[in-house]
Design an enzyme around this catalytic site. Sequence first.
Site, PDB file in Angstrom:
ATOM      1  N   GLU A  17       0.897  -0.960  -0.070  1.00 54.25           N
ATOM      2  CA  GLU A  17       0.066   0.114  -0.067  1.00 54.25           C
ATOM      3  C   GLU A  17       1.092   0.855  -0.033  1.00 54.25           C
ATOM      4  O   GLU A  17       0.133   2.583   0.277  1.00 54.25           O
ATOM      5  CB  GLU A  17      -0.949  -0.156   0.867  1.00 54.25           C
ATOM      6  CG  GLU A  17      -2.045  -1.363   1.272  1.00 54.25           C
ATOM      7  CD  GLU A  17      -3.013  -0.984   2.107  1.00 54.25           C
ATOM      8  OE1 GLU A  17      -3.662  -0.269   2.045  1.00 54.25           O
ATOM      9  OE2 GLU A  17      -2.968  -1.945   3.044  1.00 54.25           O
ATOM     10  N   SER A 143      -6.305  -2.612   2.072  1.00 59.36           N
ATOM     11  CA  SER A 143      -7.094  -2.039   1.097  1.00 59.36           C
ATOM     12  C   SER A 143      -7.710  -3.136   0.034  1.00 59.36           C
ATOM     13  O   SER A 143      -7.335  -2.879  -1.351  1.00 59.36           O
ATOM     14  CB  SER A 143      -5.908  -1.768   0.013  1.00 59.36           C
ATOM     15  OG  SER A 143      -5.419  -0.199   0.731  1.00 59.36           O
ATOM     16  N   TYR A 212      -9.171   4.016  -4.905  1.00 65.72           N
ATOM     17  CA  TYR A 212      -8.518   4.602  -5.071  1.00 65.72           C
ATOM     18  C   TYR A 212      -8.468   5.594  -6.067  1.00 65.72           C
ATOM     19  O   TYR A 212      -7.568   6.768  -6.588  1.00 65.72           O
ATOM     20  CB  TYR A 212      -7.125   4.392  -4.929  1.00 65.72           C
ATOM     21  CG  TYR A 212      -7.331   4.276  -3.199  1.00 65.72           C
ATOM     22  CD1 TYR A 212      -7.048   4.800  -2.266  1.00 65.72           C
ATOM     23  CD2 TYR A 212      -7.101   2.959  -2.807  1.00 65.72           C
ATOM     24  CE1 TYR A 212      -6.780   4.735  -1.085  1.00 65.72           C
ATOM     25  CE2 TYR A 212      -6.774   2.310  -1.515  1.00 65.72           C
ATOM     26  CZ  TYR A 212      -7.367   3.616  -0.505  1.00 65.72           C
ATOM     27  OH  TYR A 212      -7.493   3.087   0.964  1.00 65.72           O
ATOM     28  N   ARG A 251     -12.587   4.051  10.561  1.00 57.13           N
ATOM     29  CA  ARG A 251     -13.755   3.931   9.925  1.00 57.13           C
ATOM     30  C   ARG A 251     -14.302   2.758   9.229  1.00 57.13           C
ATOM     31  O   ARG A 251     -13.325   0.802   9.619  1.00 57.13           O
ATOM     32  CB  ARG A 251     -13.315   4.158   7.951  1.00 57.13           C
ATOM     33  CG  ARG A 251     -13.969   4.001   7.287  1.00 57.13           C
ATOM     34  CD  ARG A 251     -13.573   4.269   5.961  1.00 57.13           C
ATOM     35  NE  ARG A 251     -13.575   3.014   5.134  1.00 57.13           N
ATOM     36  CZ  ARG A 251     -12.544   2.844   4.807  1.00 57.13           C
ATOM     37  NH1 ARG A 251     -11.578   3.245   4.511  1.00 57.13           N
ATOM     38  NH2 ARG A 251     -12.496   1.221   3.953  1.00 57.13           N
ATOM     39  N   ASP A 253     -16.481  -0.908   7.936  1.00 55.40           N
ATOM     40  CA  ASP A 253     -17.177  -1.311   6.563  1.00 55.40           C
ATOM     41  C   ASP A 253     -18.125  -2.844   7.198  1.00 55.40           C
ATOM     42  O   ASP A 253     -17.995  -3.607   8.061  1.00 55.40           O
ATOM     43  CB  ASP A 253     -16.271  -1.769   5.488  1.00 55.40           C
ATOM     44  CG  ASP A 253     -15.124  -0.828   5.227  1.00 55.40           C
ATOM     45  OD1 ASP A 253     -15.158   0.531   5.020  1.00 55.40           O
ATOM     46  OD2 ASP A 253     -13.791  -0.625   5.181  1.00 55.40           O
ATOM     47  N   GLU A 270     -14.802  -5.097   8.749  1.00 56.78           N
ATOM     48  CA  GLU A 270     -14.053  -4.389   9.276  1.00 56.78           C
ATOM     49  C   GLU A 270     -14.304  -3.808   9.976  1.00 56.78           C
ATOM     50  O   GLU A 270     -14.663  -2.268   9.359  1.00 56.78           O
ATOM     51  CB  GLU A 270     -12.350  -5.299   8.179  1.00 56.78           C
ATOM     52  CG  GLU A 270     -12.744  -4.344   7.850  1.00 56.78           C
ATOM     53  CD  GLU A 270     -11.559  -4.631   6.393  1.00 56.78           C
ATOM     54  OE1 GLU A 270     -10.454  -4.963   6.603  1.00 56.78           O
ATOM     55  OE2 GLU A 270     -11.090  -4.316   5.320  1.00 56.78           O
ATOM     56  N   ASN A 272     -10.996  -0.058   9.760  1.00 59.01           N
ATOM     57  CA  ASN A 272      -9.518   0.117   9.658  1.00 59.01           C
ATOM     58  C   ASN A 272      -8.990   1.364  10.401  1.00 59.01           C
ATOM     59  O   ASN A 272      -9.659   2.379  10.980  1.00 59.01           O
ATOM     60  CB  ASN A 272      -9.833   0.896   8.023  1.00 59.01           C
ATOM     61  CG  ASN A 272     -10.369   0.176   6.947  1.00 59.01           C
ATOM     62  OD1 ASN A 272      -9.812  -0.643   6.316  1.00 59.01           O
ATOM     63  ND2 ASN A 272     -12.343  -0.582   6.876  1.00 59.01           N
ATOM     64  N   GLY A 276      -7.686   5.438   4.660  1.00 60.85           N
ATOM     65  CA  GLY A 276      -7.447   6.412   3.511  1.00 60.85           C
ATOM     66  C   GLY A 276      -7.738   7.792   3.786  1.00 60.85           C
ATOM     67  O   GLY A 276      -9.075   8.257   4.131  1.00 60.85           O
TER      68      GLY A 276
END
Length: 309
Positions: A17, A143, A212, A251, A253, A270, A272, A276
Amino acid sequence: MAERKHVAVLMGGWSAERPVSLWSGEGCAAALERAGYRVTRVDVQRDIASVLQDLKPDVAFNALHGPFGEDGCIQGLLEILGIPYTHSGVAASALAMDKQKAKAVMKAAGIPVAEHKVMHRLEAAKAHALPPPYVAKPVREGSSFGVLIVKENAEHPPQELYREDWPYGDIVMVERYIPGRELTCAVMGNVALGVTEVMPLGHGFYDFDAKYAPGGSQHVLPAEISPFVYQEVQKLSLRAHQALGCKGVTRADFRFDEQRGGRGELICLEVNTQPGMTQTSLVPEIAAHAGHSYEDLTSWMVENASCGR
């Protein structure tokens, strides 16, 4: 801000990443400069300890992604050096990065997670570990790297798992595929912010390019779901953040299957701990919707930084 703090923005590194981390780091560094901080951009290499000892920053802004950056390693180094840092601490970072352990903690906290099995990738490649459709993914990657979706009519498991050059570790998680809508919610401190629905454009799921690449996905904020589901996502995001011991910004999800059960099925995929922070990233958008500009968000993270997180 009483004094002009010196912030070292840690970015790059050597995980898969690295490109995302460089984008996130540059965005955050520029925002912090606009907010009045003295910023040093640090492309993290193996000599990062000596680099930081020479720099002596007031705060390390952790914009690293993937292994070493969000699994507790850099956090442990910053603890040893006594440099306050952003995001989650050593234990929460390591825990959230390990999908198997994180799911166990979230399930114990009453957060719905998908049925799953953990096994060696060669075992997962021999025969279906779960009835298709299911997802096979590394237990310690971010990611969406290495994520393989096995469709309902698949005759055999993904043969990519046999690759001699498979770069994502030998242990994989096989979990039930959850159809439906992709929802995500940011947590800032102990406040759950807005909920976004992510609609990948030309992608089967929210993979790396959908996240992205410009135009890779459409973000609907606030998500057009019932108030009950919206509030449930916020409640579960905050509960997951706290159950894992996270700090700063995270964050969570989710997948929401409207067709299952009376009110549908909501599953947490999950959390994070290093979401990002690029121009197309979700957290800055969600924060802006809640009234926090990019500069405000990054400044808050710097002021929230500490050791012993």
